[in-house]
Scaffold this motif. Structure first.
Motif, short mmCIF file in Angstrom:
data_model
loop_
_atom_site.label_atom_id
_atom_site.label_comp_id
_atom_site.label_asym_id
_atom_site.label_seq_id
_atom_site.Cartn_x
_atom_site.Cartn_y
_atom_site.Cartn_z
N UNK A 479 0.82 -1.21 0.00
CA UNK A 479 0.00 0.00 0.00
C UNK A 479 0.86 1.26 0.00
N UNK A 480 2.03 1.15 0.60
CA UNK A 480 2.90 2.32 0.77
C UNK A 480 3.25 2.98 -0.58
N UNK A 481 3.80 2.23 -1.54
CA UNK A 481 4.11 2.88 -2.82
C UNK A 481 2.87 3.39 -3.56
N UNK A 482 1.75 2.73 -3.33
CA UNK A 482 0.47 3.14 -3.96
C UNK A 482 0.06 4.52 -3.43
N UNK A 483 0.09 4.66 -2.10
CA UNK A 483 -0.28 5.95 -1.49
C UNK A 483 0.72 7.02 -1.88
N UNK A 484 1.97 6.63 -1.90
CA UNK A 484 3.04 7.57 -2.23
C UNK A 484 2.82 8.15 -3.63
N UNK A 485 2.51 7.28 -4.58
CA UNK A 485 2.27 7.76 -5.95
C UNK A 485 1.08 8.71 -6.00
N UNK A 486 0.04 8.39 -5.23
CA UNK A 486 -1.15 9.26 -5.24
C UNK A 486 -0.76 10.67 -4.77
N UNK A 487 0.08 10.74 -3.75
CA UNK A 487 0.52 12.06 -3.27
C UNK A 487 1.38 12.78 -4.29
N UNK A 488 2.28 12.03 -4.94
CA UNK A 488 3.13 12.66 -5.96
C UNK A 488 2.28 13.20 -7.10
N UNK A 489 1.22 12.48 -7.43
CA UNK A 489 0.34 12.94 -8.51
C UNK A 489 -0.32 14.27 -8.16
N UNK A 490 -0.67 14.44 -6.88
CA UNK A 490 -1.24 15.74 -6.46
C UNK A 490 -0.21 16.84 -6.64
N UNK A 491 1.02 16.53 -6.26
CA UNK A 491 2.08 17.55 -6.40
C UNK A 491 2.22 17.97 -7.86
N UNK A 492 2.06 16.98 -8.75
CA UNK A 492 2.31 17.25 -10.18
C UNK A 492 1.12 17.89 -10.90
N UNK A 493 -0.02 17.96 -10.24
CA UNK A 493 -1.13 18.66 -10.88
C UNK A 493 -2.50 18.00 -10.76
#
Ligand code: 3H9
Length: 714
Positions: A479-493
């Motif tokens: 779950x950790x990398x999954x959540x991490x990607x979701x947060x990075x996606x917010x940062x990117x737009x």
């Protein structure tokens, strides 16, 4: 595969023989065709009874045959031939009559069942519909409303309910074959026309029941094809003559058979069974390790998880000592738990809950139990304290289990006198309802301890999966990398809605941000603080501990937005505890300010990229887990995700999905994303994935063998 005998009094007995559930394999179908012909030709036979060997009528079509070409006589004409017989034919149902098994019984003129038998048309759960006439005969027998319920849910019903609905002619507590024989002798010679369901009219859909059902099913099925096809088949039953209805049934079944969804759901059926046959890297396994019988257990800590665990144990008939040292919490729990138990027992159709629960504030009171489940707050020093205490209080040989979602089991085992008797039991909230249980074995856990925890999970009706001891075990580690990607996606737009919508469109019941709001944002915040990733004195940069980090969720928490419980999180709600998520302008302003602060230029991100980044990062970690031998095979990971993390069952599970997408494609996309984000280690393709691609991307069913071979050679 189907035996024939003639009983005194002119009754032919046909017995299906295909252990363990007498599934309708090609050989069984051939056996039925031959024996029915024999009964028809034998002038001395006046009636026929069909039953199953070893207390089971029939578990339906042989699911294992679905993967290969169709051999042997098809089911539909076989059932028609039975229905057309001019001597009374009765199904004597014991154990189960499911799917094709019930359809076979619906082709018989009479149905007599044992009171403990279960009946149903569960094809929808396998991505199919009742394709041997069930979708056309059942509504003719019990009406559209009841048929719709049974066919679209696939639920198993008791003989008593089946009798009430009109599926059965008689229910007995005695020998069902004897009863059926007596029954057909009695009715021999009576006209059979009204007993041939295919010749009866189907009630018309006067109230547009099926149109309304279709709207609901489309909303609820989240992209699953089979429930929709089931309603379409019933629409055909209600509006077309039988023969045309059967044509529609066949057409819909062919579409479903050829869909990836049916393959995924059938894989999910078998993975649920594969995980029960657990094995550990040590060689210990389900067939060489004995479980201990457990009749008395204790639960320490009566918060939400502890209460659910007490109920789950009590429902199996185990006597439970429920311990809570905080008086207020104990008082609340001793009110709440019996009510929860009563409710759940009622839901399961039990008049009185089987287990006995005693409440206590004294840890000394666990001295006589055989197994303890510690369910205190997720804090290592607190859990260590409890384990030290338990090892001095409990009698030697007591199994000590920790309900933890990711802490080190070995560290807990180390403070006890018998580290071999310590295992993790990771329950999911609410513990008396959720199907998944991760049984965590540490390096010192004995096979007996693992076997006992696995067996206990099974008794509680859970899908228990044995997993290795690593941070987050299997489910939360992925779950950790999954959540991490979701947060990075917010940062990117991206916005929280865009991410959630992409995941929900894929079939998750909730996207990651709605889910985080529901579980409470402070849970992860506390864990990150403990890991030194955030908190006073930690600089608010986008890199922590040498890798990329998104401080976004920490900052949302710092703003006092902890999710539904505070009425605000990634979304806004009507108030604290509100359930309906609405987009919140605060979040959008916050994200813009954040991006400006970190010189990030927002870009438009397509749903495909959202899915790839979140899902492939999760899948990649799954490959790492297999490589590290923390899960025995892909089926274990898939069962964990389907039963504990809302992975859409019609996509089989993350590892099955990887195989469907193509391992080469997953590898190529991970390489692409890792190239764009070199400071994100979770996007670096796993070595196992590379190796599988290098050997030609074998199907998921072959991975376990490949991994084991590689392990032997390394
Ligand atoms: C169908 O009928 C389509 C039709 O409409 C017509 C199309 C034309 N086939 O679950 P268990 C195996 S679709 C092959 O542990 P339990 C199972 O894999 C079918 N194998 O036992 C396991 O094997 P192993 C509709 C089957 O006592 C072993 O039997 N029918 C089948 O806990 C024991 O199973 C269904 O969906 C099968 N049909 O539960 C019913 N069924 O030992 C599916 C079981 O190698 N079955 N096996 O691991 C069940 O729901 C449960 O197995 C049952 C027994 C309740 C019967």
């Amino acid at each position: 595969m189907a035996t024939y005998s003639r009983l005194p009094g002119s009754v032919a007995l046909i017995t299906l023989q295909n252990p363990p559930v007498n599934a309708l394999s090609a050989a069984v179908r051939q056996g039925i065709v031959d024996t029915v012909q024999r009964a028809l030709k034998d002038p001395k036979v006046t009636s026929v009874v069909i039953c199953g060997q070893n207390g089971k009528f029939c578990g339906g079509a042989d699911i294992r045959e679905f993967a290969g070409p169709m051999l042997g006589p098809p089911l539909v004409p076989m059932i028609h031939a039975i229905e057309a017989v001019d001597k009374p034919v009765a199904a004597a149902i014991e154990g189960v009559a499911l799917g094709g098994g019930l359809e076979l019984a619906l082709g018989c003129h009479y149905r007599i069942a044992h009171s403990k038998a279960l009946l149903g048309l569960p094809e929808v759960t396998l991505g199919l519909l009742p394709g041997a006439g069930g979708s056309q005969r059942l509504p003719r027998l019990i009406g559209l409303t009841a048929a719709l319920d049974l066919i679209t849910t696939g639920r198993h019903i008791s003989a008593a309910e089946a009798l009430k609905l009109g599926i059965l002619d008689q229910v007995t507590d005695n020998n069902v074959v004897d009863q059926a024989v007596e029954f057909v002798r009695r009715v021999a010679g009576q006209p059979l026309d009204s007993r041939r369901l295919s010749t009866l009219p189907c009630p018309p859909d006067v109230d547009s029941l099926l149109d309304k059902a279709m709207v609901k099913v489309r909303q609820r099925s989240r992209g699953a094809l089979a429930p929709v096809a089931c309603v379409q088949a019933l629409m055909a039953a209600a509006s077309l003559p039988y023969t045309q209805g059967m044509e529609k049934e066949r057409e819909l079944l062919t579409t479903l058979f050829n869909s990836g969804q049916a393959r995924a759901l059938q894989y999910a059926f078998f993975s649920q069974r594969v995980v029960g046959k657990w094995s550990l890297p040590s060689g210990a396994s389900w067939d060489n390790s004995a479980a201990r019988p457990i009749s008395k257990a204790a639960v320490i800590g009566l918060g939400t998880m502890g209460r659910g665990i007490v109920v789950a144990l009590a429902l199996t008939g185990i006597s439970v000592v429920a311990v809570e040292t905080q008086e207020k919490q104990l008082a609340e729990a001793s009110q709440a738990v019996p009510a929860m138990l009563q409710r759940e027992a009622g839901r399961r159709g039990l008049a009185t809950p089987p287990g006995v629960i005693s409440f206590s504030s004294n840890l000394q009171d666990v001295s006589e139990v055989e197994l303890v489940i510690e369910a205190v707050f997720e804090d290592m020093s607190l859990k260590l304290q409890v384990f030290r205490h338990l090892t001095s209080v409990c009698r030697p040989g007591t199994l000590l289990c920790s309900n933890t979602s990711g802490l080190d089991i070995d560290q807990l085992a180390a403070v006890t006198q018998s580290p071999g008797l310590v295992v993790g039991m990771h329950f999911f909230a609410p513990a008396h309802v959720m199907k998944l249980l991760e049984v965590v074995y540490g390096p010192r856990s004995s096979p007996e301890a693992v076997a006992t925890a696995m067996q206990l999970g099974k008794r509680m009706g859970k899908v228990s999966v044995a997993v290795g001891n690593c941070p987050g075990f299997v489910g939360n580690r992925m779950l950790k990398p999954y959540l991490e990607q979701a947060n990075f996606l917010l940062e990117e737009g991206a916005t929280p809605q865009q991410v959630d919508e992409a995941l929900e469109e894929f079939g998750f019941p909730m996207g990651v941000f709605r889910m985080s709001d529901l579980s409470g944002l402070d849970v992860g915040w506390r864990i990150r603080k403990e890991a030194g990733l955030t908190g006073p004195g930690v600089e608010s940069t986008r890199t922590r501990q040498g890798r990329r980090y998104s401080p976004l969720p920490d900052q949302v928490c710092e703003a006092g937005r902890l999710g539904q419980k505070t009425g605000r999180g990634w979304y806004q709600y009507d108030g604290p505890g509100g359930r309906v998520a609405r987009s919140d302008p605060w979040v959008h302003i916050f994200l813009e300010a954040y991006r400006a602060e970190h010189d990030l230029v927002a870009r438009s991100i397509a749903p495909e990229e959202i899915l790839e980044r979140c899902l492939y990062a999760l899948i990649n970690e799954g490959f790492n887990i297999l490589q590290d031998a923390m899960a025995a095979g892909p089926e274990d990971i898939d069962a964990i995700y389907v039963f504990g993390y809302g992975w859409p069952r019609h996509h089989g599970g993350p590892m099955f999905h990887a195989g469907q997408v193509g391992l080469g494609r997953i590898l190529e996309r991970l390489q692409h994303h890792h190239h764009n984000h070199p400071d994100v280690p979770h996007l670096k393709p796993s070595t196992l994935l590379r190796r599988l691609v290098a050997v030609g991307s074998p199907p998921v069913q072959k991975w376990r063998e490949f991994i084991n071979k590689e392990r032997v050679h390394s």
